[in-house]
Design a protein around this motif. Structure first.
Motif, PDB file in Angstrom:
ATOM      1  N   ALA A 148      41.546  52.748  47.129  1.00 58.41           N
ATOM      2  CA  ALA A 148      42.816  52.953  46.438  1.00 58.41           C
ATOM      3  C   ALA A 148      43.629  51.687  46.217  1.00 58.41           C
ATOM      4  O   ALA A 148      44.556  51.692  45.405  1.00 58.41           O
ATOM      5  N   ALA A 149      43.320  50.606  46.924  1.00 58.01           N
ATOM      6  CA  ALA A 149      44.093  49.375  46.746  1.00 58.01           C
ATOM      7  C   ALA A 149      43.465  48.435  45.720  1.00 58.01           C
ATOM      8  O   ALA A 149      44.028  47.381  45.424  1.00 58.01           O
ATOM      9  N   GLY A 150      42.324  48.810  45.166  1.00 64.03           N
ATOM     10  CA  GLY A 150      41.699  47.992  44.136  1.00 64.03           C
ATOM     11  C   GLY A 150      42.312  48.242  42.768  1.00 64.03           C
ATOM     12  O   GLY A 150      43.285  48.992  42.625  1.00 64.03           O
ATOM     13  N   GLY A 151      41.736  47.626  41.742  1.00 61.74           N
ATOM     14  CA  GLY A 151      42.293  47.738  40.398  1.00 61.74           C
ATOM     15  C   GLY A 151      42.357  49.161  39.894  1.00 61.74           C
ATOM     16  O   GLY A 151      43.428  49.696  39.596  1.00 61.74           O
ATOM     17  N   VAL A 152      41.191  49.837  39.806  1.00 61.66           N
ATOM     18  CA  VAL A 152      41.199  51.210  39.292  1.00 61.66           C
ATOM     19  C   VAL A 152      41.883  52.156  40.266  1.00 61.66           C
ATOM     20  O   VAL A 152      42.498  53.149  39.861  1.00 61.66           O
ATOM     21  N   GLY A 153      41.811  51.860  41.561  1.00 66.52           N
ATOM     22  CA  GLY A 153      42.456  52.711  42.549  1.00 66.52           C
ATOM     23  C   GLY A 153      43.972  52.709  42.414  1.00 66.52           C
ATOM     24  O   GLY A 153      44.610  53.768  42.450  1.00 66.52           O
ATOM     25  N   THR A 154      44.560  51.527  42.251  1.00 66.93           N
ATOM     26  CA  THR A 154      46.018  51.461  42.087  1.00 66.93           C
ATOM     27  C   THR A 154      46.442  52.152  40.801  1.00 66.93           C
ATOM     28  O   THR A 154      47.478  52.819  40.756  1.00 66.93           O
ATOM     29  N   ILE A 314      37.366  34.956  46.056  1.00 68.84           N
ATOM     30  CA  ILE A 314      38.411  35.843  46.583  1.00 68.84           C
ATOM     31  C   ILE A 314      38.000  37.301  46.381  1.00 68.84           C
ATOM     32  O   ILE A 314      38.128  38.136  47.278  1.00 68.84           O
ATOM     33  N   MET A 315      37.476  37.614  45.185  1.00 69.07           N
ATOM     34  CA  MET A 315      37.037  38.980  44.916  1.00 69.07           C
ATOM     35  C   MET A 315      35.870  39.361  45.825  1.00 69.07           C
ATOM     36  O   MET A 315      35.822  40.483  46.350  1.00 69.07           O
ATOM     37  N   GLY A 316      34.950  38.432  46.049  1.00 72.62           N
ATOM     38  CA  GLY A 316      33.794  38.700  46.893  1.00 72.62           C
ATOM     39  C   GLY A 316      34.166  38.970  48.340  1.00 72.62           C
ATOM     40  O   GLY A 316      33.446  39.675  49.056  1.00 72.62           O
ATOM     41  N   ALA A 317      35.298  38.421  48.785  1.00 79.22           N
ATOM     42  CA  ALA A 317      35.757  38.640  50.158  1.00 79.22           C
ATOM     43  C   ALA A 317      36.450  39.983  50.329  1.00 79.22           C
ATOM     44  O   ALA A 317      36.882  40.321  51.432  1.00 79.22           O
ATOM     45  N   ARG A 318      36.583  40.751  49.232  1.00 77.88           N
ATOM     46  CA  ARG A 318      37.196  42.093  49.240  1.00 77.88           C
ATOM     47  C   ARG A 318      38.625  42.074  49.793  1.00 77.88           C
ATOM     48  O   ARG A 318      39.051  43.007  50.475  1.00 77.88           O
ATOM     49  N   SER A 319      39.335  41.006  49.486  1.00 75.12           N
ATOM     50  CA  SER A 319      40.722  40.909  49.962  1.00 75.12           C
ATOM     51  C   SER A 319      41.732  41.165  48.846  1.00 75.12           C
ATOM     52  O   SER A 319      42.936  41.082  49.064  1.00 75.12           O
ATOM     53  N   VAL A 320      41.237  41.468  47.653  1.00 75.98           N
ATOM     54  CA  VAL A 320      42.131  41.606  46.499  1.00 75.98           C
ATOM     55  C   VAL A 320      42.850  42.952  46.527  1.00 75.98           C
ATOM     56  O   VAL A 320      42.238  44.002  46.758  1.00 75.98           O
ATOM     57  N   LYS A 321      44.136  42.908  46.293  1.00 73.62           N
ATOM     58  CA  LYS A 321      44.941  44.125  46.118  1.00 73.62           C
ATOM     59  C   LYS A 321      45.361  44.172  44.656  1.00 73.62           C
ATOM     60  O   LYS A 321      46.133  43.344  44.197  1.00 73.62           O
ATOM     61  N   GLY A 322      44.812  45.142  43.906  1.00 73.01           N
ATOM     62  CA  GLY A 322      45.080  45.186  42.472  1.00 73.01           C
ATOM     63  C   GLY A 322      44.131  44.276  41.726  1.00 73.01           C
ATOM     64  O   GLY A 322      42.916  44.350  41.890  1.00 73.01           O
ATOM     65  N   LYS A 323      44.687  43.380  40.917  1.00 74.21           N
ATOM     66  CA  LYS A 323      43.864  42.561  40.024  1.00 74.21           C
ATOM     67  C   LYS A 323      44.134  41.062  40.198  1.00 74.21           C
ATOM     68  O   LYS A 323      45.248  40.639  40.463  1.00 74.21           O
TER      69      LYS A 323
END
Length: 328
Positions: A148-154, A314-323
């Motif tokens: 839910a904290a990723g791009g499509v999730g938010t 940064i994206m590969g580390a799965r630390s992104v919130k949103g985009k």
């Protein structure tokens, strides 16, 4: 013009920043000066030769971007030079300029900044098509959003709340769960605590008083799919959005029978091609919701376009919130 060129799809490391001739638009095309481009999961897969679309080599990755029309090809009448647009064309975004099919460009209303526009189409079109079209979500129903904290999730949280649904957001840390609450989630599940192997089903059951969610929005796949699907409500709709965790799950079909539930595929890209009028109407609706303040992309951070390798890391580390958004 300059751009990140993929001459051999062996991974991010093979991308090189190169000077290229600025192209002239052919019939039906526009030349866009790119102001911002967002990084999406398919942008990683495509440079690893793992995406379902395999563009001819060499190509410039970057599926989604926003900028200014600088030239128009023959037959283009709905766009003009100097107009601000957003586009999701699959490739071309990670550079200073690109050619784009005019039919895929979304004219931007005033008050729609390029950074938000570059992070808009994929997540909101996917989530609206999933929840409102494929699942026929109704006010008062309960939606479980995985990842839910990723791009499509938010985006899914915001759209479900705008539709009057109750939202349970599942994410991998307390920090991400806090973000989901800020976006309007009614309840949250930290699935590093309530794991798919132990506790996730019990927590879903507790938060739905044993009924289960009416709609499950799943862009994650992997180990999360079966415990989530086992928790679904009678006549529930399980939305297959993607497989960000990697493995494609195999669901026991007897579960669908026992719950009277539907497993519903979500492929917004093909919907846009097959049903262009419906897609255009959807995009107008979404732009209206943005201007009303009901939806807004969560921007984790912006980086210079030349920092693409850093953005991928940064994206590969799965630390992104949103985009993540790259800017020129």
């Amino acid at each position: 013009m300059q751009a990140w060129l993929c001459e051999n799809p062996t991974g991010v490391e093979a991308l090189t920043w190169k000077e290229l001739p600025t192209p002239e638009p052919k019939a039906g095309e526009v030349l866009i000066e790119i102001q911002a481009a967002s990084l999406n999961f398919p942008d990683l897969l495509i440079v690893q030769n793992k995406y379902q679309i395999k563009p001819p080599l060499p190509f410039v990755p970057g599926s989604e971007y926003a900028g200014i029309v600088r030239a128009v090809g023959d037959g283009v009448t709905h766009l003009k030079v100097g107009q601000a647009v957003a586009c999701l064309s699959g490739t071309g975004g990670f550079g200073t300029h690109t050619l784009a099919p005019a039919a895929l460009c979304m004219p931007l209303p005033e008050g729609f900044p390029a950074v938000d526009a570059a992070a808009f189409i994929m997540i909101y079109a996917t989530s609206w098509h999933a929840l409102m079209d494929r699942a026929q979500l109704k006010a008062g129903e309960t939606v479980l959003v995985l990842g839910a904290a990723g791009g499509v999730g938010t985006a899914a949280i915001q759209i479900a709340k705008a539709a009057g649904a109750r939202v349970i957001a599942a994410a991998s840390s307390d920090e991400k769960c806090d973000l989901c609450r800020q976006l309007g989630a009614d309840e949250v599940i930290n699935y590093s605590v309530h794991t798919p192997q132990q506790g996730l089903r019990d927590e879903i059951k507790r938060l739905t008083d044993g009924k289960g969610p009416d709609v499950i929005y799943d862009p994650v796949g992997g180990d999360f799919a079966e415990p989530a699907f086992r928790s679904i409500a009678w006549r529930g709709r399980y939305l297959v959005v993607g497989f960000a965790s990697g493995p494609i799950p195999s669901l026991p079909l007897n579960l669908a029978l026992l719950k009277g539930a539907s497993i519903v595929g979500v492929f917004w890209g093909d919907f846009a091609k097959r049903e262009p009028k419906a897609n255009a109407a959807m995009m107008q609706t979404l732009a209206g919701l943005y201007l009303k303040g009901q939806i807004k992309p969560v921007i984790d951070q912006t980086l210079p376009m030349k920092d693409l390798h850093k953005a991928y890391a940064i994206m590969g580390a799965r630390s992104v919130k949103g985009k993540l958004v790259l800017v020129n």
